[in-house]
Design a protein around this motif. Structure first.
Motif, short mmCIF file in Angstrom:
data_model
loop_
_atom_site.label_atom_id
_atom_site.label_comp_id
_atom_site.label_asym_id
_atom_site.label_seq_id
_atom_site.Cartn_x
_atom_site.Cartn_y
_atom_site.Cartn_z
N ASP A 9 31.77 -52.29 85.13
CA ASP A 9 32.57 -52.61 86.56
C ASP A 9 31.93 -51.72 87.20
OD1 ASP A 9 34.13 -53.04 88.90
OD2 ASP A 9 35.72 -53.22 87.54
N TYR A 14 35.14 -46.92 90.55
CA TYR A 14 34.61 -46.00 89.30
C TYR A 14 33.43 -45.25 89.59
CZ TYR A 14 37.76 -49.63 87.73
OH TYR A 14 39.16 -50.21 87.71
N GLY A 106 37.75 -45.78 84.57
CA GLY A 106 38.80 -46.70 84.15
C GLY A 106 39.53 -46.40 82.69
N GLN A 107 40.33 -47.42 82.18
CA GLN A 107 40.72 -47.17 80.85
C GLN A 107 39.74 -47.60 79.88
OE1 GLN A 107 44.24 -46.21 79.88
NE2 GLN A 107 44.14 -45.48 81.82
N CYS A 222 43.11 -57.16 77.55
CA CYS A 222 42.93 -56.12 78.44
C CYS A 222 43.54 -56.59 79.80
CB CYS A 222 41.46 -55.88 78.35
SG CYS A 222 40.72 -55.18 77.10
N LYS A 223 43.36 -57.62 80.23
CA LYS A 223 44.03 -58.20 81.48
C LYS A 223 45.51 -58.01 81.42
CE LYS A 223 44.03 -62.29 84.29
NZ LYS A 223 43.36 -63.68 84.54
N LYS A 226 46.60 -54.66 81.77
CA LYS A 226 45.99 -54.09 83.06
C LYS A 226 44.90 -52.83 82.81
CE LYS A 226 49.76 -55.74 85.68
NZ LYS A 226 50.83 -55.55 86.66
N ASP A 228 41.61 -51.26 83.17
CA ASP A 228 40.42 -51.43 84.26
C ASP A 228 38.98 -50.74 83.30
OD1 ASP A 228 41.42 -48.90 84.06
OD2 ASP A 228 41.05 -48.77 86.34
N VAL A 231 34.00 -55.20 82.96
CA VAL A 231 34.41 -56.64 83.41
C VAL A 231 33.78 -57.55 82.15
CG1 VAL A 231 34.07 -56.51 85.84
CG2 VAL A 231 32.20 -56.73 84.35
#
Length: 248
Positions: A9, A14, A106-107, A222-223, A226, A228, A231
């Motif tokens: 992403d 980030y 992000g995660q 993942c969505k 949540k 992140d 992508v």
């Protein structure tokens, strides 16, 4: 089943940067006697491998290319420690990721060369969701900040291939000695459905190890959670060709 590539992403949110490498690795090959190439590719990694017991038998920390006979000798030293399904090639890296990190992460995150890192809590959530084949290996990254995340690297096996329809028709076969494939990654990609695993929800391609692929199950989890930092871009898969109806 739908499939996606897992990619960084790149939004300004980030800022995380990792500088490092895996603890050990195989060298490149210097002038393969079969194809004449000098090469190595460090996008294939097995972070769970521990070479402590054989590290004195070869130089596993020097990435410079060596004669293919030495490379093959080192492969045989490494092979007993590999996870099931692992494949070797010149430049393969081994052991935990070691280095420094700074910035906002992000995660999940992807990092050159094609690592996929996940924070502990996110890994536990994905495993609880029933996502298949998640093997997380603790990293040895030093963070230059407070409240640093605890990252695990997912050990991604090389399975699945691109379909012949998206590759040049006049391509040469892999070198029979060193395994080199003289191909560039095509811009338009098509996965070969016949080669895709049914037991893994995230993996790297066998023929292009720098391409990380996941199933719709992984992307949806993942969505939903949540998570992140990465992508997911859809990638088509080949469909079985319909047989012609017999002429009556």
């Amino acid at each position: 089943m739908k499939y996606f590539t897992v990619e960084e992403d790149r939004t300004p949110l980030y800022t995380g940067v990792i500088t490092g490498s895996h603890k050990w690795g195989l060298p490149g090959v210097d002038t393969c006697p079969a194809c004449g190439a000098t090469w190595g590719d460090n996008s294939r990694a097995y972070p769970s491998v521990d070479l402590t017991s054989v590290a004195s038998l070869a130089e596993f920390t020097d990435p410079w290319a060596v004669p293919i006979e030495e490379y093959e000798r080192m492969c045989e030293l490494v092979r007993p420690f590999l996870p099931p399904g692992a494949l070797l090639e010149p430049g393969t890296t081994l052991g935990p990721a070691v280095g420094t990190a700074v910035g906002r992460f992000g995660q999940l995150m992807t990092s050159y060369p094609s690592w996929l890192l996940v924070q502990r809590e996110a890994l536990e959530k994905l495993q609880a969701e029933g996502v298949q084949g998640l093997k997380g290996v603790p990293t040895q990254l030093r963070f230059r900040q407070r409240n640093s995340p605890e990252f695990f690297e997912l050990e991604l096996l090389p399975v699945g291939r691109l379909h012949a329809d998206c590759l040049p028709p006049d391509r040469e076969p892999p070198c029979p000695r060193c395994g080199r494939v003289a191909l560039s990654l095509p811009a338009e990609r098509l996965l070969d459905a016949a080669t895709l695993p049914s037991h893994l929800d995230v993996f790297r391609l066998e023929d292009f190890s720098n391409v990380l692929v996941c199933t719709e199950r992984f992307a949806k989890a993942c969505k939903r959670l949540k998570l992140d930092g990465v992508v997911f871009n859809p990638v088509p898969i080949s469909r079985p060709k319909k047989r012609a109806s017999p002429v009556k």
